[in-house]
Design an enzyme around this catalytic site. Structure first.
Site, PDB file in Angstrom:
ATOM      1  N   LYS A   1      -4.302   6.275  14.581  1.00  0.00           N
ATOM      2  CA  LYS A   1      -4.373   5.543  13.311  1.00  0.00           C
ATOM      3  C   LYS A   1      -5.841   5.494  12.843  1.00  0.00           C
ATOM      4  O   LYS A   1      -6.655   6.273  13.296  1.00  0.00           O
ATOM      5  CB  LYS A   1      -3.767   4.152  13.484  1.00  0.00           C
ATOM      6  CG  LYS A   1      -2.258   4.198  13.740  1.00  0.00           C
ATOM      7  CD  LYS A   1      -1.516   4.769  12.541  1.00  0.00           C
ATOM      8  CE  LYS A   1      -0.030   4.856  12.784  1.00  0.00           C
ATOM      9  NZ  LYS A   1       0.669   5.545  11.715  1.00  0.00           N
TER      10      LYS A   1
ATOM     11  N   SER B   1       7.710   9.568  11.767  1.00  0.00           N
ATOM     12  CA  SER B   1       6.532   9.371  10.928  1.00  0.00           C
ATOM     13  C   SER B   1       6.929   9.446   9.461  1.00  0.00           C
ATOM     14  O   SER B   1       7.444  10.464   9.002  1.00  0.00           O
ATOM     15  CB  SER B   1       5.471  10.436  11.207  1.00  0.00           C
ATOM     16  OG  SER B   1       4.547  10.485  10.133  1.00  0.00           O
TER      17      SER B   1
ATOM     18  N   LYS C   1       0.838  -1.213   0.000  1.00  0.00           N
ATOM     19  CA  LYS C   1       0.000   0.000   0.000  1.00  0.00           C
ATOM     20  C   LYS C   1       0.865   1.252   0.000  1.00  0.00           C
ATOM     21  O   LYS C   1       0.624   2.174  -0.778  1.00  0.00           O
ATOM     22  CB  LYS C   1      -0.926  -0.045   1.230  1.00  0.00           C
ATOM     23  CG  LYS C   1      -1.875   1.130   1.355  1.00  0.00           C
ATOM     24  CD  LYS C   1      -3.075   0.777   2.215  1.00  0.00           C
ATOM     25  CE  LYS C   1      -2.804   0.870   3.687  1.00  0.00           C
ATOM     26  NZ  LYS C   1      -2.560   2.246   4.178  1.00  0.00           N
ATOM     27  N   SER C   2       1.869   1.297   0.861  1.00  0.00           N
ATOM     28  CA  SER C   2       2.732   2.490   0.934  1.00  0.00           C
ATOM     29  C   SER C   2       3.404   2.757  -0.410  1.00  0.00           C
ATOM     30  O   SER C   2       3.483   3.904  -0.870  1.00  0.00           O
ATOM     31  CB  SER C   2       3.831   2.292   1.981  1.00  0.00           C
ATOM     32  OG  SER C   2       3.289   2.295   3.270  1.00  0.00           O
TER      33      SER C   2
ATOM     34  N   GLN D   1       4.923   9.437   7.001  1.00  0.00           N
ATOM     35  CA  GLN D   1       4.013  10.313   6.258  1.00  0.00           C
ATOM     36  C   GLN D   1       4.455  11.768   6.386  1.00  0.00           C
ATOM     37  O   GLN D   1       4.483  12.507   5.400  1.00  0.00           O
ATOM     38  CB  GLN D   1       2.584  10.131   6.769  1.00  0.00           C
ATOM     39  CG  GLN D   1       2.061   8.727   6.490  1.00  0.00           C
ATOM     40  CD  GLN D   1       0.697   8.472   7.093  1.00  0.00           C
ATOM     41  OE1 GLN D   1       0.119   9.331   7.740  1.00  0.00           O
ATOM     42  NE2 GLN D   1       0.175   7.286   6.868  1.00  0.00           N
TER      43      GLN D   1
ATOM     44  N   ARG E   1      -8.074  12.306  12.246  1.00  0.00           N
ATOM     45  CA  ARG E   1      -6.622  12.094  12.156  1.00  0.00           C
ATOM     46  C   ARG E   1      -5.890  13.417  11.950  1.00  0.00           C
ATOM     47  O   ARG E   1      -6.223  14.193  11.048  1.00  0.00           O
ATOM     48  CB  ARG E   1      -6.324  11.082  11.053  1.00  0.00           C
ATOM     49  CG  ARG E   1      -7.043   9.769  11.362  1.00  0.00           C
ATOM     50  CD  ARG E   1      -6.644   8.647  10.498  1.00  0.00           C
ATOM     51  NE  ARG E   1      -5.242   8.324  10.672  1.00  0.00           N
ATOM     52  CZ  ARG E   1      -4.570   7.525   9.870  1.00  0.00           C
ATOM     53  NH1 ARG E   1      -5.181   6.988   8.828  1.00  0.00           N
ATOM     54  NH2 ARG E   1      -3.306   7.273  10.081  1.00  0.00           N
TER      55      ARG E   1
ATOM     56  N   ASP F   1       2.099  -0.721  12.151  1.00  0.00           N
ATOM     57  CA  ASP F   1       0.773  -1.172  11.700  1.00  0.00           C
ATOM     58  C   ASP F   1       0.453  -2.602  12.153  1.00  0.00           C
ATOM     59  O   ASP F   1      -0.688  -3.046  12.029  1.00  0.00           O
ATOM     60  CB  ASP F   1       0.682  -1.086  10.171  1.00  0.00           C
ATOM     61  CG  ASP F   1       0.713   0.365   9.698  1.00  0.00           C
ATOM     62  OD1 ASP F   1       0.320   1.258  10.467  1.00  0.00           O
ATOM     63  OD2 ASP F   1       1.147   0.605   8.554  1.00  0.00           O
TER      64      ASP F   1
END
Ligand code: S3P
Length: 433
Positions: A348, A166, A22-23, A168, A123, A321
């Site tokens: 999350k 992080s 997914k990433s 992201q 979030r 995760d």
């Protein structure tokens, strides 16, 4: 919303590929959109989250052709994001929301509004907005949350040190750094997953990585253009983790998962499981080139006895995760397992500390929450019962694995949430049973 039942299973066996990463799928689409020219992606993850990314880059003006898992994207270039009528819907995807914000923040020609589902509205986006604002970005949030507007601006380079690792946030900063007027760097300890660094370097960005102790600094230079590229997405270790856990917990199992991404920043759970006594063949040794291609391979997992372990903050980014799933596995181990330093789990797709503790307690687990993790007293088994996914894909799949390994089976409420990252999960499990 229906529920799906997962009954106790006989031994799992066989070999398969899991869902595409997914990433890496999100990044493949976004970095293709930012390139000058046409990129192809083979084996793109076709799931709700990554479909949101295809829709977003299409809305921003990219030509996007999709044929099953083959995707072709005509980029608009680093500074060419088009204006969008209405909001960009990021759906359930925190990765899309945060990475896209980094890219859009450096484009003075426009203003974009981003929003998503009920879960995304809980979030935080301020963790991305704050460092980008230091570079000159303007982001108007709803008290630190979505929906929010990105007013594209001319950015200046800056050196960032992140309080919490992080990937992201790091990625958003690096993407903005490409558009800034001077060098940008971002330091974190311990390091989060590094797909962005590897993939942007492959597309011609001037990126370097340095390490001092556990602190890792990534530096990016301003960039005129990114090269288009042809990529194949490997299997997702976070998706493989559910199959691995099922094989570890169901007596007599022996499975092999092929073509899995084995990036050290992603396989923290597998390392923890090895410490618990699990037999996982195929994990890499040594440090791969930090800006080279993704390491990948096959892993073979066999059922066996497990013992409890302590997991601390240094292991959290590489297993973030998978920590709810670790809690499930720990129920079947001998002794106590504790996870600390994982307060990030609270922000999350759900509050994964609360959700894991209440979900597993309902199945008969001896588990207690802490502000930054949980502790589990392994009893070697789990009764079963009903678990709510709370719309969180990873909890839905955790419930399914729990069912296979339980005494009485598990009913998963809203199992359909699994399609956010792994639409074929139930079929893959069934093929091993
Ligand atoms: C992701 C990074 C992780 C992870 C998420 C995907 C990414 O979040 O939890 O599911 O693709 O960059 P962090 O930003 O906390 O590292």
């Amino acid at each position: 919303m229906g529920s799906t039942r997962f009954d106790p299973s006989g031994p799992l066996g066989g070999r398969l590929q899991t869902a595409a990463d997914k990433s890496i799928s999100h990044r493949s689409a976004l970095f293709a959109a930012m390139a000058d020219g046409t990129s192809t992606i083979d084996g793109y993850l076709r799931a709700a989250d990554t479909d949101s990314t295809l829709a977003a880059v299409r809305a921003l003006g990219c030509g996007v052709e999709v044929d099953g898992t083959n995707v072709r994207i005509e980029g608009v270039g680093l500074r060419g994001a088009g204006l969008v009528d209405g909001v960009i819907d990021v759906g359930n995807s925190g990765t899309l929301m945060r990475l896209l914000t980094g890219w859009l923040s450096g484009q003075p020609q426009g203003e974009w509004r981003l929003d998503g589902d009920e879960s995304i509205r809980r979030r935080p986006i301020d963790r991305v907005a704050a460092p980008l604002e230091l570079m000159g970005a303007r982001i108007d949030t709803t008290a630190g949350l979505p929906p929010f507007s990105v007013h594209g601006s001319s950015l200046v380079g800056a050196n960032h040190r992140m309080a919490v690792a992080s990937a992201q946030v790091k990625s958003a900063i690096l993407m903005a750094g490409l558009l800034a007027d001077s060098t940008t760097s971002v330091s974190e300890s311990p390091a989060s997953r590094d797909h962005t660094e590897r993939m942007l370097a492959e597309q011609g960005a001037a990126i370097s990585v340095s390490e001092v102790g556990s602190e890792r600094t990534v530096t990016v230079e301003p960039c005129d253009r990114l090269e288009p590229t042809d990529r194949t997405v490997p299997g997702d270790p976070s998706s493989a983790a559910f199959l691995v856990a099922a094989a570890l917990l169901v007596p007599g199992s022996d499975i092999t998962v092929d073509d899995v991404d084995l990036n050290p920043g992603r396989i923290g759970l597998f390392r923890i499981l090895e410490r618990m006594g699990a037999s996982i063949e195929g994990l890499p040794h040594g440090d791969p080139d930090p800006l080279g291609p993704e390491p990948l391979g096959s892993i073979r997992v066999t059922h066996g006895p497990l013992k409890g372990v302590d997991v601390g903050a240094d292991e959290v980014p590489s297993s973030i995760d998978e920590l709810p799933l670790l809690a499930l596995v720990a129920c079947f181990a001998k002794g106590t397992t504790t996870v600390t330093g994982a307060e990030e789990l609270r922000v999350k797709e759900s509050d994964r500390i609360e959700a894991t503790v209440s979900g597993l307690s309902a199945l008969g687990a001896r588990i207690e929450a802490a502000p930054d993790g949980f502790s589990i007293e392994g009893t070697g088994e789990l009764r079963g019962g009903t678990i709510e996914s709370l719309g969180d894909h990873r909890l839905a799949m955790l419930g399914a694995v729990a069912g296979l390994a339980s005494r009485e089976g598990v009913e998963v409420d809203d199992f359909a949430a699994a399609s956010v990252s792994y639409p074929g999960f139930a079929a893959d499990l069934a093929s091993l049973a």
